[in-house]
Design a protein around this motif. Structure first.
Motif, mmCIF file in Angstrom:
data_model
loop_
_atom_site.group_PDB
_atom_site.id
_atom_site.type_symbol
_atom_site.label_atom_id
_atom_site.label_comp_id
_atom_site.label_asym_id
_atom_site.label_seq_id
_atom_site.Cartn_x
_atom_site.Cartn_y
_atom_site.Cartn_z
ATOM 1 N N LEU A 52 10.781 78.345 9.131
ATOM 2 C CA LEU A 52 11.366 78.902 7.908
ATOM 3 C C LEU A 52 12.882 78.809 7.958
ATOM 4 N N GLU A 53 13.474 79.100 9.112
ATOM 5 C CA GLU A 53 14.932 79.025 9.237
ATOM 6 C C GLU A 53 15.434 77.588 9.179
ATOM 7 N N GLU A 54 14.703 76.648 9.778
ATOM 8 C CA GLU A 54 15.138 75.253 9.820
ATOM 9 C C GLU A 54 14.975 74.539 8.482
ATOM 10 N N THR A 55 13.822 74.735 7.850
ATOM 11 C CA THR A 55 13.512 73.950 6.655
ATOM 12 C C THR A 55 13.517 74.745 5.364
ATOM 13 N N GLY A 56 13.493 76.074 5.463
ATOM 14 C CA GLY A 56 13.444 76.904 4.266
ATOM 15 C C GLY A 56 12.047 77.102 3.730
ATOM 16 N N THR A 57 11.046 76.604 4.460
ATOM 17 C CA THR A 57 9.658 76.766 4.048
ATOM 18 C C THR A 57 8.781 76.862 5.284
ATOM 19 N N THR A 58 7.591 77.419 5.116
ATOM 20 C CA THR A 58 6.650 77.466 6.230
ATOM 21 C C THR A 58 5.632 76.339 6.129
ATOM 22 N N ARG A 59 5.828 75.474 5.157
ATOM 23 C CA ARG A 59 4.928 74.331 4.965
ATOM 24 C C ARG A 59 5.067 73.380 6.158
ATOM 25 N N VAL A 60 3.949 72.863 6.610
ATOM 26 C CA VAL A 60 3.939 71.937 7.742
ATOM 27 C C VAL A 60 4.395 70.569 7.255
ATOM 28 N N ALA A 61 5.358 69.991 7.958
ATOM 29 C CA ALA A 61 5.880 68.677 7.580
ATOM 30 C C ALA A 61 4.844 67.602 7.925
ATOM 31 N N PRO A 62 4.743 66.562 7.104
ATOM 32 C CA PRO A 62 3.809 65.488 7.428
ATOM 33 C C PRO A 62 4.234 64.784 8.717
ATOM 34 N N ARG A 63 3.268 64.348 9.471
ATOM 35 C CA ARG A 63 3.571 63.673 10.726
ATOM 36 C C ARG A 63 4.097 62.273 10.456
ATOM 37 N N ARG A 64 5.045 61.901 11.261
ATOM 38 C CA ARG A 64 5.613 60.548 11.134
ATOM 39 C C ARG A 64 4.927 59.647 12.144
ATOM 40 N N CYS A 65 4.281 58.646 11.643
ATOM 41 C CA CYS A 65 3.544 57.721 12.501
ATOM 42 C C CYS A 65 4.120 56.319 12.361
ATOM 43 N N ARG A 66 3.765 55.490 13.308
ATOM 44 C CA ARG A 66 4.175 54.097 13.200
ATOM 45 C C ARG A 66 3.449 53.465 12.016
ATOM 46 N N PRO A 67 4.120 52.582 11.298
ATOM 47 C CA PRO A 67 3.437 51.917 10.183
ATOM 48 C C PRO A 67 2.336 50.993 10.701
ATOM 49 N N ARG A 68 1.310 50.859 9.909
ATOM 50 C CA ARG A 68 0.181 50.020 10.290
ATOM 51 C C ARG A 68 0.476 48.577 9.913
ATOM 52 N N THR A 69 1.073 47.845 10.837
ATOM 53 C CA THR A 69 1.493 46.478 10.553
ATOM 54 C C THR A 69 0.316 45.507 10.523
ATOM 55 N N SER A 70 -0.777 45.826 11.186
ATOM 56 C CA SER A 70 -1.904 44.896 11.232
ATOM 57 C C SER A 70 -2.684 44.860 9.924
ATOM 58 N N ARG A 71 -2.418 45.792 9.011
ATOM 59 C CA ARG A 71 -3.151 45.843 7.749
ATOM 60 C C ARG A 71 -2.358 45.218 6.600
ATOM 61 N N SER A 72 -1.602 44.194 6.877
ATOM 62 C CA SER A 72 -0.839 43.538 5.810
ATOM 63 C C SER A 72 -1.792 42.705 4.949
ATOM 64 N N ALA A 73 -1.361 42.418 3.740
ATOM 65 C CA ALA A 73 -2.184 41.624 2.817
ATOM 66 C C ALA A 73 -2.458 40.239 3.403
ATOM 67 N N GLU A 74 -1.474 39.692 4.098
ATOM 68 C CA GLU A 74 -1.627 38.364 4.704
ATOM 69 C C GLU A 74 -2.715 38.375 5.783
ATOM 70 N N ASN A 75 -2.697 39.395 6.653
ATOM 71 C CA ASN A 75 -3.709 39.490 7.714
ATOM 72 C C ASN A 75 -5.099 39.714 7.134
ATOM 73 N N ILE A 76 -5.196 40.529 6.108
ATOM 74 C CA ILE A 76 -6.497 40.794 5.482
ATOM 75 C C ILE A 76 -7.063 39.510 4.879
ATOM 76 N N ALA A 77 -6.213 38.734 4.224
ATOM 77 C CA ALA A 77 -6.658 37.466 3.633
ATOM 78 C C ALA A 77 -7.095 36.480 4.717
ATOM 79 N N THR A 78 -6.377 36.442 5.822
ATOM 80 C CA THR A 78 -6.718 35.545 6.930
ATOM 81 C C THR A 78 -8.083 35.892 7.508
ATOM 82 N N ILE A 79 -8.332 37.171 7.711
ATOM 83 C CA ILE A 79 -9.619 37.615 8.266
ATOM 84 C C ILE A 79 -10.752 37.343 7.279
ATOM 85 N N ALA A 80 -10.521 37.600 5.993
ATOM 86 C CA ALA A 80 -11.554 37.353 4.984
ATOM 87 C C ALA A 80 -11.933 35.872 4.968
#
Length: 96
Positions: A52-80
């Motif tokens: 509450l003191e840091e952010t002004g809310t008690t809401r839980v911040a979304p987790r920051r994850c690495r982007p999913r690079t393997s799910r690009s449109a190019e890779n999906i088309a290649t696999i299909a």
């Protein structure tokens, strides 16, 4: 930490801060106000007040994850395309 609603977390944090950041006093007041409910632990009280003191809310911040690079449109088309050409190849073989 128990999963309290956003409104409950705000109430818990305000109770804690009104009682001069005393874990014991805040827990007693919470028990008095909400009999039969699970009392927040000292760790929960400290985390909610800090958030509450840091952010002004008690809401839980979304987790920051690495982007999913393997799910690009190019890779999906290649696999299909590979599946169309050879549908008998196993999933584990295709992954390598």
């Amino acid at each position: 930490m128990n999963h309290y609603s956003l409104q409950d977390r705000g109430i818990i944090a305000s109770i804690f801060m009104r009682n001069n950041s005393s874990v014991v006093l805040a827990q007693r007041e919470f028990r008095r106000r909400s009999p039969g409910r699970t009392t927040p632990t000292g760790q929960t009280l400290l985390h909610l007040a800090a958030r509450l003191e840091e952010t002004g809310t008690t809401r839980v911040a979304p987790r920051r994850c690495r982007p999913r690079t393997s799910r690009s449109a190019e890779n999906i088309a290649t696999i299909a395309e590979a599946v169309e050409m050879d549908p008998g190849t196993s999933t584990s073989r295709r992954a390598t």
